[in-house]
Motif scaffolding. Structure first.
Motif, short mmCIF file in Angstrom:
data_model
loop_
_atom_site.label_atom_id
_atom_site.label_comp_id
_atom_site.label_asym_id
_atom_site.label_seq_id
_atom_site.Cartn_x
_atom_site.Cartn_y
_atom_site.Cartn_z
N GLY B 65 0.78 -1.23 0.00
CA GLY B 65 0.00 0.00 0.00
C GLY B 65 0.81 1.28 0.00
O GLY B 65 0.29 2.36 0.28
N ALA B 66 2.09 1.17 -0.33
CA ALA B 66 2.93 2.37 -0.36
C ALA B 66 3.01 2.91 -1.78
O ALA B 66 3.01 2.14 -2.74
CB ALA B 66 4.33 2.04 0.15
N SER B 67 3.05 4.23 -1.94
CA SER B 67 3.25 4.76 -3.29
C SER B 67 4.59 5.46 -3.39
O SER B 67 5.14 5.96 -2.42
CB SER B 67 2.08 5.61 -3.77
N GLU B 68 5.10 5.45 -4.62
CA GLU B 68 6.49 5.86 -4.84
C GLU B 68 6.55 7.35 -5.18
O GLU B 68 5.74 7.87 -5.94
CB GLU B 68 7.10 5.04 -5.98
N LEU B 69 7.55 7.99 -4.65
CA LEU B 69 7.86 9.37 -5.02
C LEU B 69 9.37 9.49 -5.11
O LEU B 69 10.08 8.50 -4.96
CB LEU B 69 7.24 10.35 -4.01
N LEU B 70 9.85 10.67 -5.39
CA LEU B 70 11.31 10.87 -5.42
C LEU B 70 11.63 12.23 -4.83
O LEU B 70 11.21 13.26 -5.36
CB LEU B 70 11.83 10.78 -6.86
N MET B 71 12.33 12.19 -3.73
CA MET B 71 12.75 13.43 -3.09
C MET B 71 14.17 13.77 -3.51
O MET B 71 14.90 12.92 -4.00
CB MET B 71 12.64 13.27 -1.57
N PRO B 72 14.57 15.02 -3.32
CA PRO B 72 15.91 15.40 -3.77
C PRO B 72 17.03 14.90 -2.85
O PRO B 72 16.79 14.60 -1.68
CB PRO B 72 15.87 16.93 -3.76
N ALA B 73 18.22 14.82 -3.42
CA ALA B 73 19.40 14.50 -2.63
C ALA B 73 19.89 15.75 -1.89
O ALA B 73 20.41 15.66 -0.79
CB ALA B 73 20.51 13.97 -3.53
N LEU B 74 19.73 16.91 -2.52
CA LEU B 74 20.12 18.17 -1.89
C LEU B 74 19.10 18.55 -0.83
O LEU B 74 17.93 18.78 -1.16
CB LEU B 74 20.18 19.29 -2.93
#
Lengths: 567, 567
Positions: B65-74
């Motif tokens: 039930g988790a959805s994917e995102l992408l956060m920054p490295a900075l």
């Protein structure tokens, strides 16, 4: 996916600080959030679109014969020192030190790293050509991050590099990549042009930019109204010819032009046309001063000046330098009587100017009835101006028009720039050591996402092409508390999932108006509304792009969707 | 994929600086190359395996039930300052400044960033629970990077975070993640254990590490020889009970023990058993000095000391501190006559020691015939030692055995550690503001790749399980110059590709010995050798894992492959 479990923070208001449509919509539709200037999180919907774009890129890279790898973002300074770019790259390259005080760059691009990797492993012509790519987060500390993810400081890029043992092999690899890029952007539903771009000192047509046509683009494209020709305006050669008028040459006169500095001011003041004016600008070409002349209605293209001299740097002379060299303030500069240390060059159009007007190298004075060869000399004529709308297309077919573009891709013949600096050599058929010949090829993956939305939206939100949509179908029950509607929605949801469709089910306890508005905003191609007629087995299908909607029975639904989704 | 176009730089020699099997094999098989200490490039084969692992992770995250995102490295420093970790994280957190001199961290983990993101968007209990994850490159400036990609400074991690409005909801989310992790590692073909791990001050069983069993593991797992119980050795409670011997208490004597410092030296010198010795170590627990006693054959577990006091920091007292507090050099420390400022605590086993031996707090002297309560006092008895092999399992079932493990995953109930520090609150059903209750869940994706290879190899190279193999089938023609062999190889290659198999075709002009050695090295499950019998339509199938090989006709091949590849 059920919407209650997804993170889609939509906004009703247009965010005040978002200037362009794609940025506004990506914020409003819960696609992205800013963490700090130029640095964004891609929320689940944007992430799904990025993965679709990446899948298209991977397929086309595979077809072009490239294989994927992943290099690190942390790049030891020594690599960039080898190529010299540690010193020349400037503040856009983010730098840091590790716990041992060693210098690192955060990967802005990977020419150095791939060159180092391949030189250590490939020693023979037998292993060439070789094409490698990666899809990776890049870091560039932009001076003015703007337009959301269109110009960010951390972004996703596909960068490919190819290695060859001959120019022909490079040409072949370049052409394959060029074709792959056309496929990628076409499959993403983009209206784009491949344009000839500036390849610096190398000249020629060895580099193309892929430009998505858009009013907000920062680059101007010159394209033919009839042929396939397109170039970055900086790169388009002018092939116009100019015939001198047959009017009688008048006597040179010096006229007072108090405070008339610009071409517009001078021609108005003297009642002549802009075509009669000669624009004279002093440049510093490397260490040499050059006076460049173009017709009053033309603009000097300093890249052409640079290429004419094969120079490294072309800059406008400062007012101080102008004063020193010509003993004159800018605004009154002209070619008559300039001393021998300054080379005078002119655009072809200048040769045809009869009885022209130019600065007198004296504040508040211009000359009238100026004629070349009689009154001043030109060392060289060349194509030195920007092309203009209406000019002949450089390929001879049609007339030039302008458009603005967002650069989403770039293909470039590097040649031996890096392999020579970094000693990346191979042994040829005769056992001789040769530098590898390289190409590099970039796609701004996250920028492509923004460009797609910039081109695909309407007043209600994002309208994504099916190939890159986060979901194919959005199921929206009108009344979440109605058992019949909820059960039918769930049933259709699992049927479609089983049929391999990507479906978002709005299972939230929200008013139907909110659900419809969100649905339009996030841009899924087909919406299925499950309302009162659910009891009769009838639902409404709405096509996001056309706005067209109609009722179908649940039996007809599957074949209807096949039609709509082109499957 | 044709092998000539892939970048697989195999090595014949075992690289000198690679200590462990997986590191050696990944270098030899052309899977990875080091760029600088702890920083690696994943070459095409490794990249393909990583993508397979990532796909498994994504499926299981989706099911959880988790959805994917992408956060920054900075990550802007302000976020880390809010949580306090900017100051406490130490040099492992890589830091840099942007062009405006603003401080940034390179993402080592994303608790701060996800908390900031969710607190800005989620305001109501109706939007909870929420589970989000990303698969991303992480940066940790390890003091001693080693074992190749097992402990690097830049690595790929899946990190998930969940947000809840009740402890029950967190427990439920945690259990789902736990199950998903078991599926991930099982599907990757790993022999692993989920072990109870140290959750710091929170205690209890609120955190588990997923450990791949391996001799090179840096962690020791205590597991029951009969039940499912497994814990990090640091965390396993000791439930042994000890009965005091009935021997008569002797008179206390001080004995000279010149240069006998360690337990082994002292018991040998005095001819007593280790079980009779009392090990006495001075610790600094936050700002308080505590003398900890365990039996001579036991080891003090400082985490248990820390948890007993609920302390932040437990450290060994320095020799200087020992001198100051006990007026004694380490090696001769004991509980008799210590001053009142020092609390004496003891492991349960110490209570049962009759006529024991301990240091005399005087250089070169020990006491013999020491008896608690008569000769010294103990403020508290507790479980203070490490569990040992042969001890009762803490769940009461069976006896403890040890194994070494590589940590590949970690699930953790964070509670309100970050939401309170960063003010991430929601309104509950009654309109009251509450801190969100959080969980976090990590998988070392690149480390999982190394762990798989660590468990799956033989003398000839890597032996990958099908689920994560870069290709299913490797086609190797014996003689690349033989037209029949080459054409049959090409034909099988395209047939299998069309059938949806992932196939690598060795089209290189190499000797067959080289091709076979490379094939074994890179670990593809099935090899098809196309040799002399190609003319008769017969090829050889070799199973990488078992080494079994047999001839089949090209007609039988497809059904044979279906069997072998379990499809």
């Amino acid at each position: 996916m059920k919407q209650s479990m997804m993170f889609i923070p939509t906004l009703r208001e247009v965010p005040a600080d978002a200037e362009v449509k794609s940025h506004q919509l990506m914020l409003r539709a819960g696609y992205i959030r800013q963490n700090t200037s130029g640095v964004y999180s891609y929320l689940p919907l944007a992430h799904k679109v990025l993965k679709k774009i990446e899948a298209i890129v991977r397929e086309e890279m595979h077809n072009a014969g490239a294989s994927e790898l992943l290099m690190p973002a942390l790049q030891q300074a020594e690599l960039w020192q080898e190529s010299g770019r540690w010193y020349s790259y400037g503040p856009e390259l983010m730098r840091l030190k590790d716990r041992h005080n060693r210098d690192f760059a955060l990967g802005a691009t990977h020419e150095e790293m791939i060159t180092s990797l391949v030189r250590d492993e490939v020693k023979s012509y037998k292993r060439l050509p070789l094409a490698l790519y990666q899809i990776q987060t890049k870091f560039r500390d932009e001076k003015r991050p703007r337009f959301g993810i269109l110009r960010g400081r951390e972004f996703i890029m596909k960068d490919a590099y190819s290695f060859h043992s001959s120019q022909e092999s490079l040409d072949e690899g370049y052409d394959k990549m060029f074709a792959a890029y056309q496929n990628v952007f076409a499959r993403c539903g983009l209206n784009f042009r491949a344009v000839i771009a500036d390849s610096g000192a190398m000249g020629g047509t060895d580099t193309h930019e892929f430009m998505v046509l858009s009013e907000i683009g920062e680059d101007t494209i010159a394209y033919s109204d009839t042929s396939q020709y397109a170039a970055n305006i900086e790169m388009a050669p002018v092939i116009e010819t100019y015939e001198a008028s047959t009017e009688v040459k008048q006597e040179l006169v010096k006229v007072e032009t108090p405070n008339q500095r610009t071409i517009d001011e001078v021609v108005n003041f003297l009642h002549v046309s802009k075509e009669q004016a000669i624009k004279s600008i002093l440049f510093k070409v490397d260490e040499q001063f050059v006076l460049v002349l173009v017709r009053g209605d033309h603009e000097i293209n300093d890249i052409k000046v640079k290429n004419l001299y094969g120079a490294s740097v072309v800059e406008l002379a400062t007012p101080e330098e102008t004063k020193n060299i010509l003993n004159c303030v800018p605004g009154y500069v002209g070619p008559i009587g300039v001393n021998e240390g300054v080379e005078v060059i002119a655009d072809h159009a200048v040769k045809a100017v009869v009885n022209g007007v130019c600065g007198a190298n004296e504040e508040n004075y211009h000359y009238n009835n100026v004629n070349v060869d009689r009154d001043y000399s030109v060392a060289k004529y060349a194509d030195l101006r920007f092309i203009q709308e209406g000019d002949l297309s450089p390929d001879g077919e049609g007339r030039i028009q302008f458009a603005k573009g967002i650069e989403v891709g770039h293909v470039f013949k590097l040649g031996t720039r890096y392999s020579e600096a970094m000693d990346a050599t191979y042994l040829d058929e005769n056992g001789r050591s040769q530098p590898m010949i390289m190409g590099c090829y970039g796609i701004g993956v996250s920028r492509t996402l923004a460009a797609i939305i910039e081109q695909h939206n309407d007043d209600n939100g994002i309208v994504l092409p099916e190939a890159v949509a986060p979901f194919h179908v959005h199921i929206v029950p009108v009344n979440a508390k109605n058992d019949v509607q909820r059960e039918l929605s769930e049933k259709l949801y699992s049927q479609m999932n089983n049929a391999g469709l990507e479906v978002l089910l709005d299972d939230r306890q929200e008013r139907v108006g909110v659900k419809f508005a969100d649905s339009d905003l996030i841009g899924i191609p087909v919406r299925i509304t499950v309302g009162k007629k659910a009891e009769e087995g009838i639902v409404e299908v709405k096509v996001r792009k056309s706005g067209e909607s109609f009722e179908v029975t649940t039996e007809e639904l599957s074949s209807k969707l096949d039609q709509l989704l082109g499957n």
